[in-house]
Scaffold this active site. Structure first.
Site, PDB file in Angstrom:
ATOM      1  N   LYS A 157      39.811 -93.423  88.841  1.00  0.00           N
ATOM      2  CA  LYS A 157      41.230 -93.514  89.209  1.00  0.00           C
ATOM      3  C   LYS A 157      41.486 -92.740  90.505  1.00  0.00           C
ATOM      4  O   LYS A 157      42.195 -93.223  91.390  1.00  0.00           O
ATOM      5  CB  LYS A 157      42.100 -92.982  88.062  1.00  0.00           C
ATOM      6  CG  LYS A 157      42.099 -93.927  86.857  1.00  0.00           C
ATOM      7  CD  LYS A 157      42.686 -93.324  85.596  1.00  0.00           C
ATOM      8  CE  LYS A 157      42.511 -94.304  84.433  1.00  0.00           C
ATOM      9  NZ  LYS A 157      42.912 -93.760  83.128  1.00  0.00           N
ATOM     10  N   GLN A 200      45.189 -88.644  80.158  1.00  0.00           N
ATOM     11  CA  GLN A 200      44.081 -89.500  79.727  1.00  0.00           C
ATOM     12  C   GLN A 200      43.899 -89.443  78.210  1.00  0.00           C
ATOM     13  O   GLN A 200      43.877 -88.374  77.611  1.00  0.00           O
ATOM     14  CB  GLN A 200      42.792 -89.068  80.444  1.00  0.00           C
ATOM     15  CG  GLN A 200      41.582 -89.947  80.185  1.00  0.00           C
ATOM     16  CD  GLN A 200      41.729 -91.368  80.711  1.00  0.00           C
ATOM     17  OE1 GLN A 200      42.412 -91.625  81.688  1.00  0.00           O
ATOM     18  NE2 GLN A 200      41.101 -92.319  80.039  1.00  0.00           N
ATOM     19  N   ASP A 241      51.690 -95.199  82.559  1.00  0.00           N
ATOM     20  CA  ASP A 241      50.840 -95.752  81.502  1.00  0.00           C
ATOM     21  C   ASP A 241      51.596 -96.743  80.608  1.00  0.00           C
ATOM     22  O   ASP A 241      50.973 -97.534  79.903  1.00  0.00           O
ATOM     23  CB  ASP A 241      50.340 -94.616  80.603  1.00  0.00           C
ATOM     24  CG  ASP A 241      48.866 -94.313  80.796  1.00  0.00           C
ATOM     25  OD1 ASP A 241      48.129 -95.213  81.227  1.00  0.00           O
ATOM     26  OD2 ASP A 241      48.467 -93.176  80.493  1.00  0.00           O
TER      27      ASP A 241
END
Ligand code: GUN
Length: 295
Positions: free
Chosen positions: A49, A93, A116
């Site tokens: 990322k 994460q 997200d």
């Protein structure tokens, strides 16, 4: 059988985003990447990322609290990022180490910074088909892959294997939307589904997201189906330097010859997930000035 090349489609999307970021006025988009502990898969994903951010011109801030961080300390970190006007997007994460509650952390992230798409408000917006929300990156990436490979879901039977918050549920809602390319008839199967193979065999498009290596076998697939393999499983392999190989949720050697199109693992859904995170971050930057009105 045709392979759906996620690397190539992601590269096209990334080039588009790079051009879009270059045209933005003011500061570049900024995402905070929070990785708790040192889970090797998470380390690898977050590194990908970061690299992608650098390539597109997005600023990334990596924060890696120790595995011992408490729930309250993690909340405090999220609160600080929520209040920071120089941060457009926040990603924590998954999976979080035990005993931290992932869902509580996802809800703590300000909805307008939730790139997200796991916050209650953004999942609600997905159900309401409100495009101002953020859609989870993996399902959004799957839809983009299908569209850009010329697969329309309209009138098709889409079977989603898996009911996770990160993939299965939002993928099913997206396929169901009243949008060009969507408009599917959707069935969601999971670990408690009876006669699973009899249902997956009805799928025109099968989205496998159950996290079980090579679970989908030839007898579970209708000839001519389109298969999207979301699985990223590490299985031990003594012939590899790393000691493992990556495999999907689909037994590729026997299933691929039956399909009209299929995504490989790696190189299918994975690169799209990262590309869609970048797209959401650019969207967060654009919407940032209107953040106070996000509801
Ligand atoms: N772990 C696996 N996929 C994802 C994702 O899309 N977002 C986050 N935050 N964690 C993940």
């Amino acid at each position: 059988m045709e392979l759906i090349d996620g690397n190539q489609i992601a590269a096209t999307l990334i080039a588009e985003l790079k051009a879009e970021v270059a045209k933005l006025t003011g500061r570049p988009p900024c995402i905070a990447l929070v990785r708790v502990g040192e889970d090797p898969a998470s380390v690898s994903y977050v590194t990908k990322k970061q690299k992608m951010c650098a390539e597109i011109g997005i600023e990334s801030r990596l924060i890696f609290p120790p595995v011992t961080i408490s729930q309250d300390e993690l909340f405090a970190l999220v609160d600080q990022l929520n209040a920071d006007p120089s941060v457009d997007g926040i990603l924590v994460q998954s999976p979080l180490p035990k005993p931290l509650s992932e869902i509580a952390v996802f809800r703590r992230i300000a909805a307008h910074k939730d790139v997200d798409g796991f916050h209650t408000l953004n999942l609600g917006k997905l159900a309401q088909e409100d495009d101002t929300g953020f859609i989870a990156c993996t399902p959004a990436g799957i839809m983009e892959l299908l569209q850009r490979s010329g697969v329309s879901l309209t009138g098709k039977h889409v079977v989603v294997l898996g009911r996770s918050l990160i993939v299965g549920k939002p993928a099913a809602l997206l396929a169901l939307q009243r949008k060009p390319w969507a408009n599917a008839t959707v069935t969601i199967c999971h670990s408690q589904t009876a006669n699973l193979a009899s249902i997956t065999r009805l799928a025109d498009v099968l989205i496998a997201a159950i996290g079980k290596p090579e679970f989908v076998t030839a007898d579970m697939v209708k000839p001519g189906a389109v298969i999207i393999d979301v699985g990223v499983n590490r299985v031990p392999d003594a012939t590899k330097k790393t000691g493992y190989r990556l495999t999907g949720d689909v037994h590729f050697p026997t299933v691929a010859p039956l399909c009209s199109k299929i995504t490989p693992v790696p190189g299918g859904v994975g690169p799209m997930t990262v590309a869609l995170l970048m797209k959401n971050t650019v969207k967060a930057r654009r919407q940032h000035s209107a953040a106070a009105a996000y509801n």
